[in-house]
Design an enzyme around this catalytic site. Structure first.
Site, PDB file in Angstrom:
ATOM      1  N   SER A 146       0.858  -1.185   0.000  1.00 50.53           N
ATOM      2  CA  SER A 146       0.000   0.000   0.000  1.00 50.53           C
ATOM      3  C   SER A 146       0.897   1.238   0.000  1.00 50.53           C
ATOM      4  O   SER A 146       2.068   1.159   0.405  1.00 50.53           O
ATOM      5  CB  SER A 146      -0.850   0.008   1.280  1.00 50.53           C
ATOM      6  OG  SER A 146      -1.472   1.260   1.454  1.00 50.53           O
ATOM      7  N   TYR A 160      -1.411  -1.291  10.267  1.00 52.36           N
ATOM      8  CA  TYR A 160      -1.568  -1.416   8.810  1.00 52.36           C
ATOM      9  C   TYR A 160      -0.288  -0.970   8.090  1.00 52.36           C
ATOM     10  O   TYR A 160       0.213  -1.670   7.208  1.00 52.36           O
ATOM     11  CB  TYR A 160      -2.773  -0.571   8.386  1.00 52.36           C
ATOM     12  CG  TYR A 160      -3.143  -0.700   6.924  1.00 52.36           C
ATOM     13  CD1 TYR A 160      -3.915  -1.772   6.472  1.00 52.36           C
ATOM     14  CD2 TYR A 160      -2.731   0.255   5.991  1.00 52.36           C
ATOM     15  CE1 TYR A 160      -4.273  -1.884   5.132  1.00 52.36           C
ATOM     16  CE2 TYR A 160      -3.092   0.149   4.656  1.00 52.36           C
ATOM     17  CZ  TYR A 160      -3.863  -0.918   4.238  1.00 52.36           C
ATOM     18  OH  TYR A 160      -4.218  -1.019   2.900  1.00 52.36           O
TER      19      TYR A 160
HETATM   20  N1  LIG Z   1      -8.712   0.016  -1.626  1.00 59.61           N
HETATM   21  C1  LIG Z   1      -7.610   0.746  -1.477  1.00 59.61           C
HETATM   22  O1  LIG Z   1      -7.634   1.970  -1.635  1.00 59.61           O
HETATM   23  C2  LIG Z   1      -6.309   0.080  -1.108  1.00 59.61           C
HETATM   24  C3  LIG Z   1      -5.165   0.879  -1.093  1.00 59.61           C
HETATM   25  C4  LIG Z   1      -3.950   0.289  -0.773  1.00 59.61           C
HETATM   26  C5  LIG Z   1      -3.881  -1.058  -0.486  1.00 59.61           C
HETATM   27  N2  LIG Z   1      -5.029  -1.805  -0.489  1.00 59.61           N
HETATM   28  C6  LIG Z   1      -4.883  -3.218  -0.192  1.00 59.61           C
HETATM   29  O2  LIG Z   1      -5.482  -3.979  -1.218  1.00 59.61           O
HETATM   30  C7  LIG Z   1      -6.025  -5.177  -0.672  1.00 59.61           C
HETATM   31  C8  LIG Z   1      -7.494  -5.282  -1.029  1.00 59.61           C
HETATM   32  O3  LIG Z   1      -8.150  -4.149  -0.495  1.00 59.61           O
HETATM   33  P1  LIG Z   1      -9.680  -3.824  -0.778  1.00 59.61           P
HETATM   34  O4  LIG Z   1      -9.789  -2.356  -0.755  1.00 59.61           O
HETATM   35  O5  LIG Z   1     -10.163  -4.583  -1.963  1.00 59.61           O
HETATM   36  O6  LIG Z   1     -10.307  -4.394   0.575  1.00 59.61           O
HETATM   37  P2  LIG Z   1     -11.728  -5.071   0.837  1.00 59.61           P
HETATM   38  O7  LIG Z   1     -11.966  -4.962   2.285  1.00 59.61           O
HETATM   39  O8  LIG Z   1     -12.725  -4.516  -0.114  1.00 59.61           O
HETATM   40  O9  LIG Z   1     -11.451  -6.585   0.440  1.00 59.61           O
HETATM   41  C9  LIG Z   1     -10.575  -7.390   1.175  1.00 59.61           C
HETATM   42  C10 LIG Z   1     -11.057  -8.805   1.058  1.00 59.61           C
HETATM   43  O10 LIG Z   1     -10.182  -9.627   1.842  1.00 59.61           O
HETATM   44  C11 LIG Z   1     -10.974 -10.555   2.524  1.00 59.61           C
HETATM   45  N3  LIG Z   1     -10.287 -11.027   3.728  1.00 59.61           N
HETATM   46  C12 LIG Z   1      -9.987 -10.304   4.825  1.00 59.61           C
HETATM   47  N4  LIG Z   1      -9.412 -11.091   5.745  1.00 59.61           N
HETATM   48  C13 LIG Z   1      -9.345 -12.338   5.220  1.00 59.61           C
HETATM   49  C14 LIG Z   1      -8.884 -13.587   5.696  1.00 59.61           C
HETATM   50  N5  LIG Z   1      -8.371 -13.717   6.922  1.00 59.61           N
HETATM   51  N6  LIG Z   1      -8.966 -14.665   4.886  1.00 59.61           N
HETATM   52  C15 LIG Z   1      -9.495 -14.542   3.635  1.00 59.61           C
HETATM   53  N7  LIG Z   1      -9.978 -13.401   3.143  1.00 59.61           N
HETATM   54  C16 LIG Z   1      -9.899 -12.298   3.922  1.00 59.61           C
HETATM   55  C17 LIG Z   1     -12.267  -9.825   2.868  1.00 59.61           C
HETATM   56  O11 LIG Z   1     -13.329 -10.715   3.149  1.00 59.61           O
HETATM   57  C18 LIG Z   1     -12.483  -9.005   1.617  1.00 59.61           C
HETATM   58  O12 LIG Z   1     -13.285  -9.677   0.666  1.00 59.61           O
HETATM   59  C19 LIG Z   1      -5.775  -5.117   0.834  1.00 59.61           C
HETATM   60  O13 LIG Z   1      -4.603  -5.832   1.142  1.00 59.61           O
HETATM   61  C20 LIG Z   1      -5.591  -3.640   1.084  1.00 59.61           C
HETATM   62  O14 LIG Z   1      -4.823  -3.397   2.225  1.00 59.61           O
HETATM   63  C21 LIG Z   1      -6.239  -1.276  -0.794  1.00 59.61           C
END
Ligand SMILES: NC(=O)c1ccc[n+]([C@@H]2O[C@H](COP(=O)([O-])OP(=O)(O)OC[C@H]3O[C@@H](n4cnc5c(N)ncnc54)[C@H](O)[C@@H]3O)[C@@H](O)[C@H]2O)c1
Length: 253
Positions: A146, A160
């Site tokens: 991230s 985080y």
């Molecule tokens: N959305 C953003 O702006 C952003 C920015 C930087 C990094 N990220 C990273 O990208 C990744 C996805 O983010 P997102 O925004 O799609 O999040 P989100 O919350 O929409 O989706 C995350 C998914 O991971 C699943 N999950 C969580 N814990 C789990 C576990 N123990 N076992 C299996 N599945 C699990 C959840 O059920 C969910 O479906 C994450 O690692 C997040 O930190 C997102």
């Protein structure tokens, strides 16, 4: 690998957000996708892809459960005879104290939960899958970091930010250890992307956030899928140990 065989790609956190965008991209690019999530909705979320005739297997799995992860890896091996691509995308970012999670108020339990899912589970998955990739002398690992792992992001909690920075260090070590086996390992560091994780907040907060993004909009899961597709392609074998920032130019500001 002969031309009739299909590369097998596992994507964690594929019930929505970035993970679903990545699963869609890879499935449409012709990969056999194993879409993993602890949320049972992963089945429903990926059904439209199967309806399109694409090869997507939904697996309900908590990646923090090490035994269940081992069983999943063995199942993929038994079913497809290979494990080519691992995308460690699943992650959580629970808010502890409003928008800014003061480290002074964070409990060890809260810290451990985020480190456990966002970093330790990704490590376990890499450790369990890498021997299969080694066996086939080919593999691609993509770990989701991230912008919060690269620089100060005011809305990120300490747990985080530490997990996401840890993902980068971990990936570097893995990349160096498996570089001679045809396996690459890289990180993507997204800025703000449309997803259930980021849709909270008022219109005013959203407008303020967008105002800080040079390209003038929030990114899409498909744009992250695009970068994953590039990193896992046959021609990306010389690209390893890196971090690709995907943030609409925010990191250069
Ligand atoms: N959305 C953003 O702006 C952003 C920015 C930087 C990094 N990220 C990273 O990208 C990744 C996805 O983010 P997102 O925004 O799609 O999040 P989100 O919350 O929409 O989706 C995350 C998914 O991971 C699943 N999950 C969580 N814990 C789990 C576990 N123990 N076992 C299996 N599945 C699990 C959840 O059920 C969910 O479906 C994450 O690692 C997040 O930190 C997102």
């Amino acid at each position: 690998m002969n031309s009739k065989q299909q590369r097998v790609a596992a994507v964690t956190g594929a019930a929505g957000g970035l993970g679903l965008g990545i699963a869609q991209r890879l499935a449409r690019a012709g990969y056999q996708v194993v879409a993993i999530d602890r949320a049972p909705q992963v089945e429903q979320a990926t059904q439209p892809l199967r309806d399109e005739g694409l090869k997507v297997q939904a697996v309900v799995l908590d990646i923090a459960d090490e035994e269940a992860v081992r069983r999943m890896v063995a199942d993929v091996d038994a079913r497809y005879g290979r494990f080519d691509i691992l995308v460690n995308n699943a992650g959580i970012h629970p808010k502890i104290d409003g928008e800014r999670n003061s480290f002074l108020k964070m409990t060890t339990l809260q810290w451990n939960e985020v480190i456990g899912i966002n970093l330790t589970a990704a490590f376990v998955l890499c450790r369990e899958v890498a021997p299969l990739m080694r066996r086939q002398k080919w593999g691609r690992i993509v770990n989701m970091s991230s912008r919060a792992g690269r620089t100060l992001v005011e809305t990120a909690g300490i747990h985080y930010a530490a997990a996401k920075a840890g993902m980068i260090g971990m990936t570097r070590i893995i990349a160096s250890e498996v570089a001679g086996d045809g396996i690459t390992a890289n990180c993507i560091a997204p800025g703000r992307i449309e997803s259930p994780m980021t849709t909270q907040g008022s219109d005013a907060q959203r407008a303020m956030l967008v105002g800080r993004i040079p390209v003038g909009r929030i990114g899409t899961p498909d744009e992250i899928g695009h970068v994953v597709e590039f990193l896992v392609s046959e021609d990306s074998g010389y690209l390893t140990g890196t971090v690709i920032d995907v943030n609409g130019g925010t990191f250069m500001c």
